[in-house]
Design a protein around this motif. Structure first.
Motif, PDB file in Angstrom:
ATOM      1  N   HIS A 148      34.623  38.398  38.886  1.00  0.00           N
ATOM      2  CA  HIS A 148      35.544  38.165  39.993  1.00  0.00           C
ATOM      3  C   HIS A 148      37.078  38.402  39.603  1.00  0.00           C
ATOM      4  N   SER A 149      37.908  39.046  40.387  1.00  0.00           N
ATOM      5  CA  SER A 149      39.212  39.207  40.092  1.00  0.00           C
ATOM      6  C   SER A 149      39.931  39.160  41.431  1.00  0.00           C
ATOM      7  N   GLY A 150      41.287  39.176  41.421  1.00  0.00           N
ATOM      8  CA  GLY A 150      42.310  38.976  42.597  1.00  0.00           C
ATOM      9  C   GLY A 150      41.816  37.969  43.595  1.00  0.00           C
ATOM     10  N   PRO A 151      41.813  38.063  44.795  1.00  0.00           N
ATOM     11  CA  PRO A 151      41.729  36.993  45.853  1.00  0.00           C
ATOM     12  C   PRO A 151      40.294  36.448  45.526  1.00  0.00           C
ATOM     13  N   ALA A 203      42.982  28.700  36.570  1.00  0.00           N
ATOM     14  CA  ALA A 203      41.607  29.335  36.203  1.00  0.00           C
ATOM     15  C   ALA A 203      41.113  30.696  36.805  1.00  0.00           C
ATOM     16  N   ALA A 204      41.862  30.897  38.050  1.00  0.00           N
ATOM     17  CA  ALA A 204      41.455  32.258  38.684  1.00  0.00           C
ATOM     18  C   ALA A 204      42.031  33.423  38.066  1.00  0.00           C
ATOM     19  N   ASP A 205      43.256  33.091  37.416  1.00  0.00           N
ATOM     20  CA  ASP A 205      44.112  33.990  36.685  1.00  0.00           C
ATOM     21  C   ASP A 205      43.058  34.505  35.372  1.00  0.00           C
ATOM     22  N   ARG A 206      42.739  33.564  34.818  1.00  0.00           N
ATOM     23  CA  ARG A 206      42.009  33.694  33.713  1.00  0.00           C
ATOM     24  C   ARG A 206      40.601  34.213  33.845  1.00  0.00           C
ATOM     25  N   LEU A 207      39.868  33.975  34.871  1.00  0.00           N
ATOM     26  CA  LEU A 207      38.531  34.417  35.292  1.00  0.00           C
ATOM     27  C   LEU A 207      39.017  35.911  35.631  1.00  0.00           C
ATOM     28  N   GLY A 208      40.080  36.339  36.404  1.00  0.00           N
ATOM     29  CA  GLY A 208      40.360  37.692  36.751  1.00  0.00           C
ATOM     30  C   GLY A 208      40.582  38.554  35.667  1.00  0.00           C
ATOM     31  N   CYS A 209      41.446  38.083  34.676  1.00  0.00           N
ATOM     32  CA  CYS A 209      41.722  38.750  33.516  1.00  0.00           C
ATOM     33  C   CYS A 209      40.661  39.020  32.647  1.00  0.00           C
ATOM     34  N   VAL A 210      39.713  38.272  32.402  1.00  0.00           N
ATOM     35  CA  VAL A 210      38.604  38.535  31.476  1.00  0.00           C
ATOM     36  C   VAL A 210      37.645  39.184  32.292  1.00  0.00           C
TER      37      VAL A 210
END
Length: 157
Positions: free
Chosen positions: A97-100, A141-148
């Protein structure tokens, strides 16, 4: 590989880290996992968690396995899996998952963590970004999830 959020019943007189250190000291990677044996109170916690998540978050599928009770969200924004073992629990989100969408799925994961904390007394911590789930920011957390997730798509596919 998944983005993991840990929840644990902090032992009286200990900090979260001290409780984790004690749990980890007794962990034997070569031993079989212990069969799930919930107390009546833990079973009641699970039932409340399942009911509230189903009502407040949305449809879920649940199952009972030899080592844990599991629920998975069904439908958008993506799958979040919660595994409950009584004194410990884990929330897993796949790295795709990335972005919104990443923000929506991490909002969901943190909502579930907060329900679990309210209903069970477990303490949640997101070690990926170093924050408690009770007061932490799902956007971080979403930023980290999206980056990975983006890195994995670029380098592993």
């Amino acid at each position: 590989m998944t983005y993991d959020i840990m929840l644990v019943r902090v032992q009286p007189g200990l900090t979260l880290q001290e409780t984790l250190d004690r749990l980890n000291a007794g962990f034997d990677p070569d031993a079989d996992l212990p069969v799930l044996r919930l107390t009546d109170a833990q079973r009641a916690e699970w039932e409340r968690i399942l009911e509230i998540v189903s009502r407040d978050v949305g449809p879920v599928e649940s199952a009972e396995y030899l080592y844990s009770l599991t629920l998975e969200t069904v439908g958008p924004p993506g799958r979040v899996q919660f595994d409950y073992c009584g004194d410990t629990a884990n929330i897993e989100v796949a790295y795709h998952h990335s972005g919104p969408t990443a923000l929506a799925v991490m909002d969901l994961a943190y909502r579930i963590a907060r329900i679990v904390e309210d209903e069970s007394g477990l303490t949640g911590h997101d070690f990926e970004v170093g924050q408690p789930t009770r007061s932490g920011d799902p956007a971080k957390a979403a930023d980290r999830l999206g980056c990975v997730s983006d890195w994995a798509q670029e380098n592993l596919v």
